[in-house]
Design a protein around this motif. Structure first.
Motif, PDB file in Angstrom:
ATOM      1  N   LEU A 276     -11.287 -10.543  -5.384  1.00 55.48           N
ATOM      2  CA  LEU A 276     -11.706 -10.426  -6.791  1.00 55.48           C
ATOM      3  C   LEU A 276     -10.521 -10.130  -7.720  1.00 55.48           C
ATOM      4  O   LEU A 276     -10.691 -10.015  -8.929  1.00 55.48           O
ATOM      5  CB  LEU A 276     -12.753  -9.318  -6.939  1.00 55.48           C
ATOM      6  N   GLY A 277      -9.335  -9.990  -7.133  1.00 55.92           N
ATOM      7  CA  GLY A 277      -8.146  -9.679  -7.930  1.00 55.92           C
ATOM      8  C   GLY A 277      -8.040  -8.224  -8.316  1.00 55.92           C
ATOM      9  O   GLY A 277      -7.216  -7.861  -9.162  1.00 55.92           O
ATOM     10  N   ARG A 278      -8.820  -7.377  -7.692  1.00 50.55           N
ATOM     11  CA  ARG A 278      -8.788  -5.936  -7.991  1.00 50.55           C
ATOM     12  C   ARG A 278      -7.853  -5.262  -6.978  1.00 50.55           C
ATOM     13  O   ARG A 278      -8.259  -4.562  -6.064  1.00 50.55           O
ATOM     14  CB  ARG A 278     -10.213  -5.379  -7.945  1.00 50.55           C
ATOM     15  N   TYR A 279      -6.554  -5.547  -7.177  1.00 44.85           N
ATOM     16  CA  TYR A 279      -5.557  -5.239  -6.146  1.00 44.85           C
ATOM     17  C   TYR A 279      -5.369  -3.738  -5.911  1.00 44.85           C
ATOM     18  O   TYR A 279      -5.233  -3.302  -4.769  1.00 44.85           O
ATOM     19  CB  TYR A 279      -4.227  -5.903  -6.504  1.00 44.85           C
ATOM     20  N   GLU A 280      -5.330  -2.962  -6.964  1.00 45.96           N
ATOM     21  CA  GLU A 280      -5.115  -1.526  -6.785  1.00 45.96           C
ATOM     22  C   GLU A 280      -6.269  -0.881  -6.017  1.00 45.96           C
ATOM     23  O   GLU A 280      -6.062  -0.040  -5.139  1.00 45.96           O
ATOM     24  CB  GLU A 280      -4.926  -0.842  -8.145  1.00 45.96           C
ATOM     25  N   GLU A 281      -7.493  -1.309  -6.353  1.00 41.48           N
ATOM     26  CA  GLU A 281      -8.660  -0.796  -5.639  1.00 41.48           C
ATOM     27  C   GLU A 281      -8.625  -1.219  -4.171  1.00 41.48           C
ATOM     28  O   GLU A 281      -8.988  -0.456  -3.271  1.00 41.48           O
ATOM     29  CB  GLU A 281      -9.950  -1.301  -6.288  1.00 41.48           C
ATOM     30  N   ALA A 282      -8.164  -2.451  -3.950  1.00 42.20           N
ATOM     31  CA  ALA A 282      -8.078  -2.960  -2.575  1.00 42.20           C
ATOM     32  C   ALA A 282      -7.088  -2.135  -1.760  1.00 42.20           C
ATOM     33  O   ALA A 282      -7.378  -1.741  -0.621  1.00 42.20           O
ATOM     34  CB  ALA A 282      -7.670  -4.427  -2.585  1.00 42.20           C
ATOM     35  N   LEU A 283      -5.921  -1.850  -2.350  1.00 42.16           N
ATOM     36  CA  LEU A 283      -4.907  -1.056  -1.648  1.00 42.16           C
ATOM     37  C   LEU A 283      -5.446   0.334  -1.293  1.00 42.16           C
ATOM     38  O   LEU A 283      -5.219   0.842  -0.203  1.00 42.16           O
ATOM     39  CB  LEU A 283      -3.644  -0.924  -2.502  1.00 42.16           C
ATOM     40  N   LYS A 284      -6.167   0.932  -2.226  1.00 37.06           N
ATOM     41  CA  LYS A 284      -6.759   2.253  -1.962  1.00 37.06           C
ATOM     42  C   LYS A 284      -7.757   2.183  -0.804  1.00 37.06           C
ATOM     43  O   LYS A 284      -7.822   3.091   0.034  1.00 37.06           O
ATOM     44  CB  LYS A 284      -7.453   2.771  -3.222  1.00 37.06           C
ATOM     45  N   ALA A 285      -8.520   1.093  -0.767  1.00 32.11           N
ATOM     46  CA  ALA A 285      -9.516   0.927   0.300  1.00 32.11           C
ATOM     47  C   ALA A 285      -8.828   0.778   1.658  1.00 32.11           C
ATOM     48  O   ALA A 285      -9.258   1.384   2.648  1.00 32.11           O
ATOM     49  CB  ALA A 285     -10.402  -0.281   0.011  1.00 32.11           C
ATOM     50  N   TYR A 286      -7.746  -0.022   1.709  1.00 31.45           N
ATOM     51  CA  TYR A 286      -7.012  -0.182   2.975  1.00 31.45           C
ATOM     52  C   TYR A 286      -6.455   1.158   3.450  1.00 31.45           C
ATOM     53  O   TYR A 286      -6.549   1.509   4.625  1.00 31.45           O
ATOM     54  CB  TYR A 286      -5.854  -1.165   2.814  1.00 31.45           C
ATOM     55  N   LYS A 287      -5.866   1.897   2.525  1.00 29.07           N
ATOM     56  CA  LYS A 287      -5.255   3.173   2.891  1.00 29.07           C
ATOM     57  C   LYS A 287      -6.314   4.189   3.353  1.00 29.07           C
ATOM     58  O   LYS A 287      -6.074   4.977   4.264  1.00 29.07           O
ATOM     59  CB  LYS A 287      -4.453   3.722   1.710  1.00 29.07           C
ATOM     60  N   LYS A 288      -7.485   4.132   2.721  1.00 28.27           N
ATOM     61  CA  LYS A 288      -8.567   5.037   3.127  1.00 28.27           C
ATOM     62  C   LYS A 288      -9.041   4.699   4.538  1.00 28.27           C
ATOM     63  O   LYS A 288      -9.311   5.597   5.343  1.00 28.27           O
ATOM     64  CB  LYS A 288      -9.736   4.927   2.140  1.00 28.27           C
ATOM     65  N   ALA A 289      -9.109   3.407   4.838  1.00 27.03           N
ATOM     66  CA  ALA A 289      -9.526   2.979   6.175  1.00 27.03           C
ATOM     67  C   ALA A 289      -8.582   3.519   7.239  1.00 27.03           C
ATOM     68  O   ALA A 289      -9.010   4.045   8.271  1.00 27.03           O
ATOM     69  CB  ALA A 289      -9.588   1.453   6.246  1.00 27.03           C
ATOM     70  N   VAL A 290      -7.280   3.425   6.967  1.00 21.64           N
ATOM     71  CA  VAL A 290      -6.268   3.885   7.925  1.00 21.64           C
ATOM     72  C   VAL A 290      -6.267   5.415   8.023  1.00 21.64           C
ATOM     73  O   VAL A 290      -6.064   5.977   9.098  1.00 21.64           O
ATOM     74  CB  VAL A 290      -4.870   3.355   7.550  1.00 21.64           C
ATOM     75  N   GLU A 291      -6.530   6.069   6.894  1.00 23.06           N
ATOM     76  CA  GLU A 291      -6.617   7.535   6.899  1.00 23.06           C
ATOM     77  C   GLU A 291      -7.731   8.003   7.829  1.00 23.06           C
ATOM     78  O   GLU A 291      -7.574   8.970   8.580  1.00 23.06           O
ATOM     79  CB  GLU A 291      -6.867   8.029   5.476  1.00 23.06           C
ATOM     80  N   ILE A 292      -8.858   7.297   7.782  1.00 22.46           N
ATOM     81  CA  ILE A 292     -10.005   7.645   8.629  1.00 22.46           C
ATOM     82  C   ILE A 292      -9.729   7.275  10.083  1.00 22.46           C
ATOM     83  O   ILE A 292     -10.025   8.040  10.995  1.00 22.46           O
ATOM     84  CB  ILE A 292     -11.283   6.935   8.126  1.00 22.46           C
ATOM     85  N   ASP A 293      -9.150   6.105  10.285  1.00 25.57           N
ATOM     86  CA  ASP A 293      -8.894   5.615  11.646  1.00 25.57           C
ATOM     87  C   ASP A 293      -7.456   5.093  11.748  1.00 25.57           C
ATOM     88  O   ASP A 293      -7.193   3.929  11.452  1.00 25.57           O
ATOM     89  CB  ASP A 293      -9.889   4.500  11.995  1.00 25.57           C
TER      90      ASP A 293
END
Length: 345
Positions: A276-293
């Protein structure tokens, strides 16, 4: 005792308890213990049954009910001990069936099958024993035998939706999604308000690449139960796979309200946000995923590389890719078919 059991089945537990208390000692202890078991007061039931066994050691019913209490308490060693005592005193199909279930829960699959075979030898019409035996075969990966036993259970009792639901699961595992669809539809016909049935019907349609039908099933599952995590996650995944990225993000957010520790949801939501081109939100989501696992670190870095490639930042994307490949070499081969990276790899 049969009169008391009859009252319990009718929901007349107060009447059943009153009748139990009027029985002569020590039979009143056994009868009260049975009533309390059926109304869910296991502690009181256990105390009464243990008192009864101290006085009278030759009644299989007391051991049978104690065995079932210990199954519910997940004390399988004691459950097996008491249920074995019950079948030693009386070879009853229901006793063997429940002993088989205790063995199954304890991971002793061959012993469980042996018990179920004894149960149906005594009572060939005991559908639940075939159903339970099928569950063991399914757990062992012996799908043909599982299907055979589920089919027998259905023949004996065609009105239990769980029988169709579970045979549907094995059909999917066997790579027969068309048969799974039919089975799940039958389960839904018998019980249309079960979210798991709709969710699994959606899974079978997904296997068949009938994505719109899958979406409708997942939507129905979360309509029935708005807090049904798997329904929201499967709905979101199917929206993602079909390019409906806004809907995917909304559904992942619904799933994450129910399970905030789902790393896969964050990772996949990041992909939808990137599209969707919402790059900053996407980066936060990736980092949250790695933080959890943290085990998803390579995937997170890879997805970041795809994001920067989409933005046209090729050098940054290449650097991230090399780091991802170092952490997980299998990603190198996968990247060769990734449309985000076709100008880089």
């Amino acid at each position: 005792m049969e009169d008391i059991i009859g009252d319990i089945k009718k929901g007349n537990t107060a009447t059943a308890l009153e009748k139990a208390k009027k029985l002569p000692f020590p039979e009143n202890l056994l009868a009260e213990g049975v009533v309390y078991f059926h109304i869910g007061n296991n502690e009181k039931s256990k105390n009464l049954l243990e008192r009864y066994i101290e006085i009278k050691k030759d009644n299989p019913e007391s051991y049978y009910y104690l065995g079932n209490i210990y199954i519910e308490e997940k004390n399988l060693k004691k459950a097996i001990h008491f249920l074995k005592k019950a079948v030693e005193l009386k070879e009853k199909a229901e006793y063997y069936n429940d002993l088989g279930y205790a063995y199954f829960l304890n991971g002793a699959y061959e012993k469980a099958i042996e018990c179920y075979n004894r149960a149906v030898k005594i009572n060939p019409n005991l559908s639940v024993a075939y159903y339970n035996k099928a569950l063991v075969f399914r757990k062992m990966g012996r799908y043909k035998e599982a299907i055979k036993n589920y089919s027998t259970a259905i023949t004996l009792n065609p009105y239990d939706p769980d029988y169709y639901y579970n045979i549907g699961i094995v059909y999917r595992l066997s790579g027969e999604p068309e048969k799974a669809v039919k089975a799940y539809k039958k389960a839904i016909e018998l019980n249309p308000e079960n979210e798991n049935y709709w969710n699994n019907l959606g899974n079978a349609y997904y296997d068949l690449k009938e994505y719109e039908k899958a979406i409708k099933c997942y939507e129905k599952s979360v309509e029935i139960n708005p807090k049904f995590f798997l329904g929201w996650q499967n709905l979101a995944n199917t929206y993602l796979d079909t390019g409906k990225y806004e809907n995917a993000v909304k559904s992942y957010k619904k799933a994450l309200k129910i399970n905030r520790r789902c790393s896969d949801c964050y990772m996949d939501m990041g992909i939808a946000l990137k599209e969707l081109g919402r790059y900053e939100e996407a980066l936060k989501a990736y980092k949250k995923a790695v933080e959890i696992d943290p085990s998803q670190k390579a995937t997170g870095i890879y997805n970041e590389a795809c994001l920067y490639a989409s933005k046209g930042e090729k050098e940054k994307a290449k650097k991230l890719l090399e780091e991802a490949f170092r952490l997980d070499p299998s990603l190198r081969e996968y990247s060769k078919t990734d449309p985000d990276l076709k100008k880089i790899v």
